[in-house]
Design a protein around this motif. Structure first.
Motif, PDB file in Angstrom:
ATOM      1  N   TRP A 151       0.797  -1.077   0.100  1.00 58.91           N
ATOM      2  CA  TRP A 151      -0.194   0.167   0.002  1.00 58.91           C
ATOM      3  C   TRP A 151       0.826   1.233   0.068  1.00 58.91           C
ATOM      4  N   VAL A 152       1.944   1.298   1.011  1.00 57.89           N
ATOM      5  CA  VAL A 152       2.865   2.511   0.817  1.00 57.89           C
ATOM      6  C   VAL A 152       3.555   2.636  -0.444  1.00 57.89           C
ATOM      7  N   HIS A 153       3.874   1.586  -0.910  1.00 57.59           N
ATOM      8  CA  HIS A 153       4.715   1.642  -2.385  1.00 57.59           C
ATOM      9  C   HIS A 153       3.806   2.230  -3.451  1.00 57.59           C
ATOM     10  N   GLU A 154       2.445   1.669  -3.585  1.00 56.62           N
ATOM     11  CA  GLU A 154       1.613   2.144  -4.491  1.00 56.62           C
ATOM     12  C   GLU A 154       1.251   3.315  -4.417  1.00 56.62           C
ATOM     13  N   THR A 155       0.981   3.776  -2.899  1.00 55.63           N
ATOM     14  CA  THR A 155       0.278   5.148  -2.747  1.00 55.63           C
ATOM     15  C   THR A 155       1.315   6.177  -2.958  1.00 55.63           C
ATOM     16  N   TYR A 156       2.531   5.921  -2.502  1.00 58.06           N
ATOM     17  CA  TYR A 156       3.673   6.829  -2.636  1.00 58.06           C
ATOM     18  C   TYR A 156       4.884   6.244  -3.471  1.00 58.06           C
TER      19      TYR A 156
END
Length: 123
Positions: free
Chosen positions: A26-31
């Motif tokens: 999620w972090v990688h895809e969102t940011y």
């Protein structure tokens, strides 16, 4: 996020491993502008060479380490969501859902607050 692979494979049970993968993904895809790095035995994300957020696991929870300011900025919100926290980390129990809005607030805060930071940690 292959730099996290060895860390992820060591997480047991499989449900905890899947939750950690979900959060990191999620972090990688969102940011996508944040750089995934593995330092001090934990996955973390940095921006222009400065620490933004890190993660670790224990038997009962995922620890989220956003580098200070938790009490000042997010304590009430963390308690409202039913999480516990210390001075420099938030505990997300495996038995509770991940509140991604909180993670987003924290990451956005750190990115804005450290936009001009030239060191890894705050001074």
């Amino acid at each position: 996020m292959e730099q996290f692979e060895e860390f992820i494979q060591e997480i047991e049970p499989a449900e905890h491993r899947a939750r950690m993968v979900e959060v990191l993904q999620w972090v990688h895809e969102t940011y996508p502008q944040l750089k995934p790095e593995f330092k001090w035995n934990q996955p973390m994300f940095t921006d222009h060479g400065t620490f933004i957020i890190g993660f670790s696991v224990s038997k009962a929870h995922i620890s989220v380490a956003p580098e200070g300011y938790i009490d000042e900025e997010f304590s009430a919100r963390i308690k409202e969501l039913g999480y516990t926290h210390g001075k420099k980390l938030i505990r997300i129990p495996f038995a509770k859902p991940v509140q991604y809005e909180l993670l987003q607030e924290i990451i956005d805060f750190n990115m804005k607050d450290k936009a001009d930071c030239t060191t890894f940690w705050r001074k």
